[in-house]
Motif scaffolding. Structure first.
Motif, PDB file in Angstrom:
ATOM      1  N   PHE A  66       3.564  -3.129   2.367  1.00  0.00           N
ATOM      2  CA  PHE A  66       4.272  -3.794   1.331  1.00  0.00           C
ATOM      3  C   PHE A  66       2.209  -4.256   0.889  1.00  0.00           C
ATOM      4  O   PHE A  66       1.685  -4.165  -0.481  1.00  0.00           O
ATOM      5  CB  PHE A  66       4.429  -5.298   1.896  1.00  0.00           C
ATOM      6  CG  PHE A  66       3.926  -6.135   2.470  1.00  0.00           C
ATOM      7  CD1 PHE A  66       3.076  -7.226   1.365  1.00  0.00           C
ATOM      8  CD2 PHE A  66       3.472  -6.498   3.913  1.00  0.00           C
ATOM      9  CE1 PHE A  66       2.196  -8.733   1.984  1.00  0.00           C
ATOM     10  CE2 PHE A  66       3.318  -7.388   4.528  1.00  0.00           C
ATOM     11  CZ  PHE A  66       2.184  -8.431   3.802  1.00  0.00           C
ATOM     12  N   GLU A  67       1.149  -4.284   1.786  1.00  0.00           N
ATOM     13  CA  GLU A  67      -0.063  -4.151   1.208  1.00  0.00           C
ATOM     14  C   GLU A  67      -0.581  -3.653   0.390  1.00  0.00           C
ATOM     15  O   GLU A  67      -1.332  -3.695  -0.486  1.00  0.00           O
ATOM     16  CB  GLU A  67      -0.913  -4.892   2.564  1.00  0.00           C
ATOM     17  CG  GLU A  67      -0.117  -6.461   3.178  1.00  0.00           C
ATOM     18  CD  GLU A  67      -1.888  -7.026   3.446  1.00  0.00           C
ATOM     19  OE1 GLU A  67      -2.302  -7.386   2.239  1.00  0.00           O
ATOM     20  OE2 GLU A  67      -1.653  -7.577   4.599  1.00  0.00           O
ATOM     21  N   ARG A  68      -0.357  -2.046   0.858  1.00  0.00           N
ATOM     22  CA  ARG A  68      -0.948  -0.722   0.952  1.00  0.00           C
ATOM     23  C   ARG A  68       0.272  -0.606  -0.511  1.00  0.00           C
ATOM     24  O   ARG A  68      -0.616   0.301  -1.507  1.00  0.00           O
ATOM     25  CB  ARG A  68      -0.693   0.148   1.111  1.00  0.00           C
ATOM     26  CG  ARG A  68      -1.263   1.422   1.136  1.00  0.00           C
ATOM     27  CD  ARG A  68      -1.260   2.684   1.691  1.00  0.00           C
ATOM     28  NE  ARG A  68       0.410   2.777   1.516  1.00  0.00           N
ATOM     29  CZ  ARG A  68       1.197   3.515   3.332  1.00  0.00           C
ATOM     30  NH1 ARG A  68       0.876   3.754   4.596  1.00  0.00           N
ATOM     31  NH2 ARG A  68       2.482   3.076   3.071  1.00  0.00           N
ATOM     32  N   ASP A  69       1.369  -0.490  -0.949  1.00  0.00           N
ATOM     33  CA  ASP A  69       2.264  -0.121  -1.748  1.00  0.00           C
ATOM     34  C   ASP A  69       2.045  -0.896  -2.977  1.00  0.00           C
ATOM     35  O   ASP A  69       2.881  -0.698  -3.609  1.00  0.00           O
ATOM     36  CB  ASP A  69       3.420   0.596  -0.799  1.00  0.00           C
ATOM     37  CG  ASP A  69       2.664   1.654   0.029  1.00  0.00           C
ATOM     38  OD1 ASP A  69       2.363   2.869  -0.672  1.00  0.00           O
ATOM     39  OD2 ASP A  69       3.751   2.248   0.880  1.00  0.00           O
ATOM     40  N   LEU A  70       2.120  -2.529  -2.778  1.00  0.00           N
ATOM     41  CA  LEU A  70       2.925  -3.011  -3.720  1.00  0.00           C
ATOM     42  C   LEU A  70       1.375  -3.487  -4.470  1.00  0.00           C
ATOM     43  O   LEU A  70       0.618  -4.823  -3.651  1.00  0.00           O
ATOM     44  CB  LEU A  70       3.782  -4.349  -3.309  1.00  0.00           C
ATOM     45  CG  LEU A  70       4.921  -3.597  -3.268  1.00  0.00           C
ATOM     46  CD1 LEU A  70       6.462  -4.730  -2.560  1.00  0.00           C
ATOM     47  CD2 LEU A  70       5.460  -2.903  -4.194  1.00  0.00           C
TER      48      LEU A  70
ATOM     49  N   PRO B  66       3.716   3.284 -11.733  1.00  0.00           N
ATOM     50  CA  PRO B  66       3.000   2.269 -12.051  1.00  0.00           C
ATOM     51  C   PRO B  66       1.738   1.250 -13.820  1.00  0.00           C
ATOM     52  O   PRO B  66       1.307   1.407 -13.544  1.00  0.00           O
ATOM     53  CB  PRO B  66       1.457   2.419 -10.911  1.00  0.00           C
ATOM     54  CG  PRO B  66       1.591   4.145 -10.823  1.00  0.00           C
ATOM     55  CD  PRO B  66       2.793   4.364 -11.334  1.00  0.00           C
ATOM     56  N   ASP B  67       3.251   1.363 -13.984  1.00  0.00           N
ATOM     57  CA  ASP B  67       3.248   0.921 -15.400  1.00  0.00           C
ATOM     58  C   ASP B  67       3.450  -0.654 -15.931  1.00  0.00           C
ATOM     59  O   ASP B  67       3.146  -0.675 -16.841  1.00  0.00           O
ATOM     60  CB  ASP B  67       3.816   1.990 -16.967  1.00  0.00           C
ATOM     61  CG  ASP B  67       5.155   2.299 -16.400  1.00  0.00           C
ATOM     62  OD1 ASP B  67       6.196   1.542 -15.298  1.00  0.00           O
ATOM     63  OD2 ASP B  67       5.590   3.080 -16.842  1.00  0.00           O
ATOM     64  N   GLY B  68       3.994  -1.284 -14.691  1.00  0.00           N
ATOM     65  CA  GLY B  68       4.675  -2.074 -15.458  1.00  0.00           C
ATOM     66  C   GLY B  68       6.072  -2.789 -15.927  1.00  0.00           C
ATOM     67  O   GLY B  68       6.274  -3.620 -16.188  1.00  0.00           O
ATOM     68  N   TYR B  69       6.908  -1.405 -15.838  1.00  0.00           N
ATOM     69  CA  TYR B  69       7.989  -1.995 -16.356  1.00  0.00           C
ATOM     70  C   TYR B  69       9.230  -1.342 -15.462  1.00  0.00           C
ATOM     71  O   TYR B  69      10.298  -1.404 -15.645  1.00  0.00           O
ATOM     72  CB  TYR B  69       8.099  -0.741 -17.666  1.00  0.00           C
ATOM     73  CG  TYR B  69       7.649  -0.687 -18.157  1.00  0.00           C
ATOM     74  CD1 TYR B  69       8.061  -0.980 -20.150  1.00  0.00           C
ATOM     75  CD2 TYR B  69       6.134   0.211 -18.707  1.00  0.00           C
ATOM     76  CE1 TYR B  69       6.954  -0.953 -20.792  1.00  0.00           C
ATOM     77  CE2 TYR B  69       5.582  -0.028 -19.832  1.00  0.00           C
ATOM     78  CZ  TYR B  69       6.283  -0.957 -20.846  1.00  0.00           C
ATOM     79  OH  TYR B  69       5.640  -0.756 -21.989  1.00  0.00           O
ATOM     80  N   THR B  70       8.512  -1.256 -13.663  1.00  0.00           N
ATOM     81  CA  THR B  70       9.325  -1.394 -12.996  1.00  0.00           C
ATOM     82  C   THR B  70       8.819  -2.703 -12.202  1.00  0.00           C
ATOM     83  O   THR B  70       8.109  -1.980 -11.610  1.00  0.00           O
ATOM     84  CB  THR B  70      10.318  -0.446 -12.099  1.00  0.00           C
ATOM     85  OG1 THR B  70      10.562   0.293 -12.967  1.00  0.00           O
ATOM     86  CG2 THR B  70      11.014  -0.987 -11.310  1.00  0.00           C
ATOM     87  N   LEU B  71       9.308  -3.608 -11.801  1.00  0.00           N
ATOM     88  CA  LEU B  71       9.035  -4.739 -11.255  1.00  0.00           C
ATOM     89  C   LEU B  71      10.032  -5.218  -9.680  1.00  0.00           C
ATOM     90  O   LEU B  71      11.066  -5.188 -10.120  1.00  0.00           O
ATOM     91  CB  LEU B  71       8.755  -5.803 -12.026  1.00  0.00           C
ATOM     92  CG  LEU B  71       7.884  -5.376 -12.811  1.00  0.00           C
ATOM     93  CD1 LEU B  71       7.312  -6.677 -14.113  1.00  0.00           C
ATOM     94  CD2 LEU B  71       6.384  -5.098 -12.812  1.00  0.00           C
ATOM     95  N   LEU B  72       9.424  -6.237  -9.045  1.00  0.00           N
ATOM     96  CA  LEU B  72      10.249  -6.188  -7.802  1.00  0.00           C
ATOM     97  C   LEU B  72      10.206  -7.884  -7.798  1.00  0.00           C
ATOM     98  O   LEU B  72       8.991  -8.357  -7.499  1.00  0.00           O
ATOM     99  CB  LEU B  72       9.071  -5.670  -6.638  1.00  0.00           C
ATOM    100  CG  LEU B  72      10.481  -6.076  -4.713  1.00  0.00           C
ATOM    101  CD1 LEU B  72      11.496  -5.872  -5.293  1.00  0.00           C
ATOM    102  CD2 LEU B  72       9.817  -6.227  -4.219  1.00  0.00           C
TER     103      LEU B  72
ATOM    104  N   GLY C 180      -1.181   0.390  -8.251  1.00  0.00           N
ATOM    105  CA  GLY C 180      -1.500   0.799  -9.003  1.00  0.00           C
ATOM    106  C   GLY C 180      -2.321   0.272 -10.314  1.00  0.00           C
ATOM    107  O   GLY C 180      -2.225   1.379 -11.211  1.00  0.00           O
ATOM    108  N   THR C 181      -0.815  -0.376 -10.598  1.00  0.00           N
ATOM    109  CA  THR C 181       0.158  -0.603 -11.958  1.00  0.00           C
ATOM    110  C   THR C 181      -1.836  -1.864 -12.637  1.00  0.00           C
ATOM    111  O   THR C 181      -2.545  -2.651 -11.912  1.00  0.00           O
ATOM    112  CB  THR C 181       0.015  -2.151 -11.931  1.00  0.00           C
ATOM    113  OG1 THR C 181       2.153  -1.310 -11.044  1.00  0.00           O
ATOM    114  CG2 THR C 181       0.529  -2.735 -13.779  1.00  0.00           C
ATOM    115  N   PRO C 182      -2.188  -1.608 -13.898  1.00  0.00           N
ATOM    116  CA  PRO C 182      -3.352  -1.628 -14.530  1.00  0.00           C
ATOM    117  C   PRO C 182      -3.816  -3.017 -14.747  1.00  0.00           C
ATOM    118  O   PRO C 182      -2.578  -4.307 -14.808  1.00  0.00           O
ATOM    119  CB  PRO C 182      -3.531  -1.417 -16.057  1.00  0.00           C
ATOM    120  CG  PRO C 182      -2.126  -0.270 -15.622  1.00  0.00           C
ATOM    121  CD  PRO C 182      -1.133  -0.499 -14.318  1.00  0.00           C
TER     122      PRO C 182
END
Length: 354
Positions: free
Chosen positions: A143-147, A116-122, A290-292
């Motif tokens: 999707f609500e919990r994991d994204l 969760p560092d912002g370098y892989t996005l959907l 968890g991405t900041p």
């Protein structure tokens, strides 16, 4: 008796004569006042990061945008436009990574499993977000919990397109053909349970017809087979189908939204034949949970900037996409409402869970 001599930061002390081996002891006496001007200047010139670690600006390396469908479809088209703009803004490459399969679930799960560092996005849409949970007996993710939603990018209508050889010019013609030859007509979709599939399920339900469903791994290969004449009709995002309609390779029978499209104003909505019919297509950017928050905030701002750049907005408008450029809350609320709607539609249609 001790004798002392003071130098720059050093105190010279002669040891007592009783010491069997008289020697001189040097004791450090550090203070700013004791430093020579040379050392004061040298310390002042030390870089600040030697004392305090500075945060690395985001992004500090290439970013991957995962499109959970094959290349060439409408989601891929919008993703590549945004990637090009963000590459220029960030001075780091934004790479579009196509990972199709299971109606978008394969690519979505790949993002969820990433750091969760912002370098892989959907780049997500209805398929893996609001439809997937209602079509699986055992789900791989929530999707609500994991994204973490970051940007509600665009909305658009779908177009009910047909191969030119089909003798139909509107929904009434298509319904008559389907009723005259039950099971003879086929329709393509981007996958089981995708918005293209559900749009057709809703039409079948309202019109009282049944056609053969042919699912593909994404909208692009489905469109190729429709143009080739292997299937008869398809609900396809206007972004992916408009050029083929204008070139005469496909015929537009209707649009899925309650009002006409600005780029196909002469094409009637399905709602003219079946009031209340209203299905839209959308796209948004998600990060792993968890991405900041500062990274999410920057993504929201920078994607909105990319979408509203004059040339990008003009291009999206030309293909029928409405720029939303909304934030996390707008995307979260829209997805929740649509998920509830599709749950009812899937249950009513009796689509079995796999």
């Amino acid at each position: 008796m001790n004798k002392k001599e003071k130098g720059a930061g050093l105190e010279l002390r002669q040891m007592p004569e009783t010491d069997p081996e008289p020697r001189v002891c040097l004791r450090r006496n550090w203070s700013l006042a004791s430093l020579t001007p040379f050392w004061v200047m040298a310390l002042a010139l030390l870089p600040a990061h030697h004392a305090i670690a500075q945060p690395v600006p985001y992004p500090g390396k290439p970013v991957r945008l995962v499109v959970p469908y094959a290349a060439g479809g409408p989601v891929d088209t919008v993703a590549r436009l945004v990637a090009q703009k963000l590459t220029a803004r960030w001075n780091h490459q934004v790479i579009v990574d196509n990972r199709g399969g299971s109606g978008g679930a394969v690519g979505t799960q790949a993002v969820i499993k990433s750091p969760p560092d912002g370098y892989t996005l959907l780049v997500g849409n209805s398929g893996p977000i609001t439809v997937y949970p209602h079509l699986r007996k055992s789900v791989l993710y929530d999707f609500e919990r994991d994204l973490a939603p970051a940007s509600f990018m665009v909305k658009s209508c779908m177009v009910l397109v047909a191969h030119p050889s089909l003798p139909a010019r509107g929904v009434p013609d298509l319904v008559r053909l389907a009723k005259r030859q039950p099971g003879a007509l086929s329709y393509a979709s981007s996958g089981v349970g995708g918005v293209q599939h559900l749009g057709m399920v809703l039409l079948e339900s309202r019109a009282g017809i049944r056609m053969v469903h042919v699912p593909y791994k994404g909208a692009a290969p489905a469109l190729v087979d429709l143009i080739s004449g292997h299937v008869h009709v398809q609900f396809n995002n206007v972004v992916g189908s408009l050029g083929h309609v204008q070139a005469g390779k496909l015929r537009a029978l209707a649009v899925s939204t309650a009002t006409p499209s600005s780029v196909l104003p002469e094409v009637a909505p399905v709602a003219e034949s079946y009031p209340g019919f209203d299905v839209a297509s959308w796209m948004g950017i998600y990060a792993p949970a968890g991405t900041p928050q500062p990274i999410i905030d920057q993504l929201t701002r920078d994607v909105a900037w990319a979408l509203n750049e004059p040339d990008a907005k003009k291009r999206l408008t030309e293909v029928g996409a409405e720029v939303v450029a909304g934030g996390p809350a707008a995307l979260r609320d829209y997805a929740r409402n649509e998920s509830a709607l599709f749950a009812k539609l899937i249950a009513t249609a009796g689509i079995p869970k796999e």
